[in-house]
Design a protein around this motif. Structure first.
Motif, PDB file in Angstrom:
ATOM      1  N   ASN A 245      18.664  -5.868   9.470  1.00 21.82           N
ATOM      2  CA  ASN A 245      18.292  -4.572   8.909  1.00 21.82           C
ATOM      3  C   ASN A 245      19.389  -4.133   7.945  1.00 21.82           C
ATOM      4  N   SER A 258      16.154   5.321   0.734  1.00 23.89           N
ATOM      5  CA  SER A 258      15.640   4.377   1.730  1.00 23.89           C
ATOM      6  C   SER A 258      14.329   3.749   1.280  1.00 23.89           C
ATOM      7  N   LEU A 262      13.913  -0.225   0.592  1.00 25.52           N
ATOM      8  CA  LEU A 262      12.982  -1.027   1.372  1.00 25.52           C
ATOM      9  C   LEU A 262      12.064  -1.833   0.464  1.00 25.52           C
ATOM     10  N   HIS A 266      11.943  -5.933   0.440  1.00 26.01           N
ATOM     11  CA  HIS A 266      10.672  -6.637   0.676  1.00 26.01           C
ATOM     12  C   HIS A 266      10.332  -7.544  -0.507  1.00 26.01           C
ATOM     13  N   VAL A 274      14.835  -0.772   7.018  1.00 26.62           N
ATOM     14  CA  VAL A 274      15.907   0.065   6.484  1.00 26.62           C
ATOM     15  C   VAL A 274      16.058   1.267   7.400  1.00 26.62           C
TER      16      VAL A 274
END
Length: 284
Positions: A245, A258, A262, A266, A274
């Motif tokens: 993470n 965030s 993320l 991805h 995240v």
């Protein structure tokens, strides 16, 4: 197993590397992290401190054991060799630092740009793979005096037991011996840190001694000082989802940061999750 091997081992829990958003972009794109030359780190004074602790132990041993035995000769020559260890050009030892702490204020302040920091989580198996693939050793930094003495005592015993020479135990032969194992000596010294940094709970991936002309050594701009910092790249592997993470550090727009992070992770298939560091943003 040698006397010092027990100090280099794999963790049973995740470890976290604090870095900047821009550095994370490079890590995700290139599947590498950078291990910096230990002489150029903020903690470089720790090496000198560790050397002095070792020299004090050897000097004490010399005074206690007296002058008429081979162990004393070994201690005298080792102490003399250590005195000059950092006087010539730097030995090429590189480290990559991680912490047991996922979100620690002192780490955000020391190792990330204000408002632009992340901590990247590596699983125990991933850390072990990185170490094996890149031929680094992994060890937990130690902070208290008793543990310092135990580790350095183990180093002394190990070097003494390895000394085998058909020639007489002369200063020249001892120096050849210490130069042969300078990589092991520096790796051990790299695990010793001052008690003031104990809350960081640092672990280090530490290289063996790299040759001066190695093509594995690159250079980046240093922070603050007018110098370049040597570093070497650690391969993370080409498989997907290499991080467990990523934690967003203190930032004024955490939700937006965030969300975008993320999406980036991805896209590059490096991390699925995240999280928040749960620390308020302040003007440090």
């Amino acid at each position: 197993m040698s006397a010092i091997d027990k100090y280099f081992y794999d963790p049973t829990f995740p470890l976290y590397h604090y870095t900047s958003i821009s550095a994370l972009e490079g890590i995700a794109s290139n599947r590498t992290v950078w291990a910096s030359h230990i002489y150029y780190l903020n903690d470089s004074a720790e090496l000198i401190h560790a050397r002095e602790v070792l020299r004090e132990m050897l000097e004490t041993k010399i005074l206690i054991d007296g002058a008429e035995n081979s162990q004393n000769d070994f201690a005298i020559c080792f102490e003399d060799w250590l005195r000059n260890l950092f006087s010539s050009k730097p030995h090429n030892i590189f480290v990559f630092s991680m912490s047991q702490e996922q979100s620690l204020l002192s780490q955000w302040r020391s190792y990330t740009p204000h408002g632009k920091g992340v901590s990247v989580a590596f699983t125990p198996s991933r850390v072990a793979t990185i170490a094996t693939t890149n031929e680094f050793r992994l060890g937990q930094c130690i902070y208290d005096t008793a543990s310092h003495h135990a580790l350095l005592g183990a180093l002394i015993v190990e070097l003494r037991s390895r000394f085998e020479c058909a020639e007489p135990a002369t200063s020249e032969n001892y120096n050849i011996h210490f130069e042969k194992y300078v990589s092991d000596i520096l790796q051990v010294l790299s695990l010793i840190k001052h008690k003031a940094f104990e809350e960081e709970k640092e672990w280090r991936l530490i290289s063996s001694l790299l040759p001066d002309a190695s093509q594995k050594i690159d250079f980046r701009q240093g922070e603050g000082a007018a110098m370049l910092v040597p570093y070497t790249k650690l391969e993370l592997g080409n498989d997907d989802w290499i991080f467990d993470n990523v934690t967003v550090g203190p930032t004024p727009h955490e939700a937006l940061a965030s969300s975008a992070l993320l999406g980036f992770l991805h896209k590059h298939k490096v991390c699925r999750a995240v999280g928040s560091g749960n620390l308020p943003f302040r003007k440090w």
